[in-house]
Design a protein around this motif. Sequence first.
Motif, PDB file in Angstrom:
ATOM      1  N   GLN A 148     -28.780 -28.824 -45.005  1.00 59.43           N
ATOM      2  CA  GLN A 148     -29.400 -27.595 -44.520  1.00 59.43           C
ATOM      3  C   GLN A 148     -29.823 -27.690 -43.058  1.00 59.43           C
ATOM      4  O   GLN A 148     -30.024 -26.664 -42.412  1.00 59.43           O
ATOM      5  N   ASP A 206     -29.167 -27.346 -35.778  1.00 57.79           N
ATOM      6  CA  ASP A 206     -28.774 -26.121 -36.467  1.00 57.79           C
ATOM      7  C   ASP A 206     -29.262 -26.165 -37.910  1.00 57.79           C
ATOM      8  O   ASP A 206     -29.323 -27.234 -38.514  1.00 57.79           O
ATOM      9  N   TYR A 207     -29.591 -25.004 -38.444  1.00 56.27           N
ATOM     10  CA  TYR A 207     -30.018 -24.934 -39.831  1.00 56.27           C
ATOM     11  C   TYR A 207     -29.300 -23.784 -40.529  1.00 56.27           C
ATOM     12  O   TYR A 207     -28.774 -22.871 -39.888  1.00 56.27           O
ATOM     13  N   THR A 208     -29.269 -23.851 -41.853  1.00 54.24           N
ATOM     14  CA  THR A 208     -28.526 -22.854 -42.608  1.00 54.24           C
ATOM     15  C   THR A 208     -29.424 -21.927 -43.424  1.00 54.24           C
ATOM     16  O   THR A 208     -29.027 -20.804 -43.730  1.00 54.24           O
ATOM     17  N   ASN A 209     -30.617 -22.382 -43.776  1.00 53.73           N
ATOM     18  CA  ASN A 209     -31.489 -21.607 -44.650  1.00 53.73           C
ATOM     19  C   ASN A 209     -32.361 -20.665 -43.829  1.00 53.73           C
ATOM     20  O   ASN A 209     -33.256 -21.098 -43.112  1.00 53.73           O
ATOM     21  N   SER A 210     -32.105 -19.362 -43.934  1.00 50.24           N
ATOM     22  CA  SER A 210     -32.851 -18.389 -43.143  1.00 50.24           C
ATOM     23  C   SER A 210     -34.307 -18.257 -43.590  1.00 50.24           C
ATOM     24  O   SER A 210     -35.106 -17.592 -42.927  1.00 50.24           O
ATOM     25  N   ASP A 238     -39.202 -21.281 -41.706  1.00 51.64           N
ATOM     26  CA  ASP A 238     -39.976 -20.570 -40.702  1.00 51.64           C
ATOM     27  C   ASP A 238     -40.873 -21.491 -39.879  1.00 51.64           C
ATOM     28  O   ASP A 238     -41.714 -21.020 -39.106  1.00 51.64           O
ATOM     29  N   SER A 275     -41.502 -19.386 -36.661  1.00 47.65           N
ATOM     30  CA  SER A 275     -40.433 -18.413 -36.445  1.00 47.65           C
ATOM     31  C   SER A 275     -40.892 -17.129 -35.770  1.00 47.65           C
ATOM     32  O   SER A 275     -40.066 -16.294 -35.404  1.00 47.65           O
ATOM     33  N   LYS A 325     -33.367 -17.541 -33.757  1.00 43.31           N
ATOM     34  CA  LYS A 325     -33.292 -17.274 -35.198  1.00 43.31           C
ATOM     35  C   LYS A 325     -31.958 -16.659 -35.594  1.00 43.31           C
ATOM     36  O   LYS A 325     -31.435 -16.953 -36.672  1.00 43.31           O
ATOM     37  N   LYS A 361     -29.650 -19.362 -35.878  1.00 43.43           N
ATOM     38  CA  LYS A 361     -30.183 -20.469 -36.691  1.00 43.43           C
ATOM     39  C   LYS A 361     -30.044 -21.781 -35.912  1.00 43.43           C
ATOM     40  O   LYS A 361     -29.461 -22.771 -36.395  1.00 43.43           O
ATOM     41  N   HIS A 362     -30.597 -21.787 -34.728  1.00 41.15           N
ATOM     42  CA  HIS A 362     -30.438 -22.912 -33.807  1.00 41.15           C
ATOM     43  C   HIS A 362     -31.759 -23.162 -33.089  1.00 41.15           C
ATOM     44  O   HIS A 362     -32.442 -22.219 -32.666  1.00 41.15           O
TER      45      HIS A 362
END
Lengths: 114, 112
Positions: free
Chosen positions: A3, A24-28, A31, A52, A68, A71-72
């Motif tokens: 993630q 980088d992340y995948t889970n929106s 926060d 966030s 956001k 996702k970076h």
Amino acid sequence: DQQVKQNSPSLSVQEGRISILNCDYTNSMFDYFLWYKKYPAEGPTFLISISSIKDKNEDGRFTVFLNKSAKHLSLHIVPSQPGDSAVYFCAASLGSSNTGKLIFGQGTTLQVKP
Amino acid sequence: DADVTQTPRNRITKTGKRIMLECSQTKGHDRMYWYRQDPGLGLQLIYYSFDVKDINKGEISDGYSVSRQAQAKFSLSLESAIPNQTALYFCATRAGPWQPQHFGDGTRLSIL
């Protein structure tokens, strides 16, 4: 499924220049984002965080930027110093969650050359 | 003095042995965590605890158990160690929501 990813295993910069470390992340739902620095034979040390609701947070030579939509997040170190040579981990969590579980990236090894 | 202290710092042992790693903290935090780090990987959560009566499994709890003896003490046990549990182990504490975790200096565990 990872993630949180740090796609650059290593980075080398000259003393006095800017270091930019990326994550980088995948889970929106994440926060709350943190950067840790780790020297050999020591535990990770907290550097800086961002929630966030912000897109930038500064603390001295360290600035974290959050994008956001992409996702970076990135960590900027200016100016870089030889003592900044270490492994840097980004981590993400649900800030308001009572559990406080952190999901870590794999780390980026920064070398600052004198 | 360190706020989060882990003992031992290094341990070499044999397959099948029982091992306990200890963590104590002077930060007064209720929340404590155990992580494992393998080479080239980030830290992965093993167990976490909010108080002496509240223990929770993390992502990789199989083969591990924990004990929260007091607010300040949180121990990790490997009942029967196996070689793929060779790793760096970190303990951490946290004050509350929207707060960072603070880590000890780790235990390097090698299982032969």
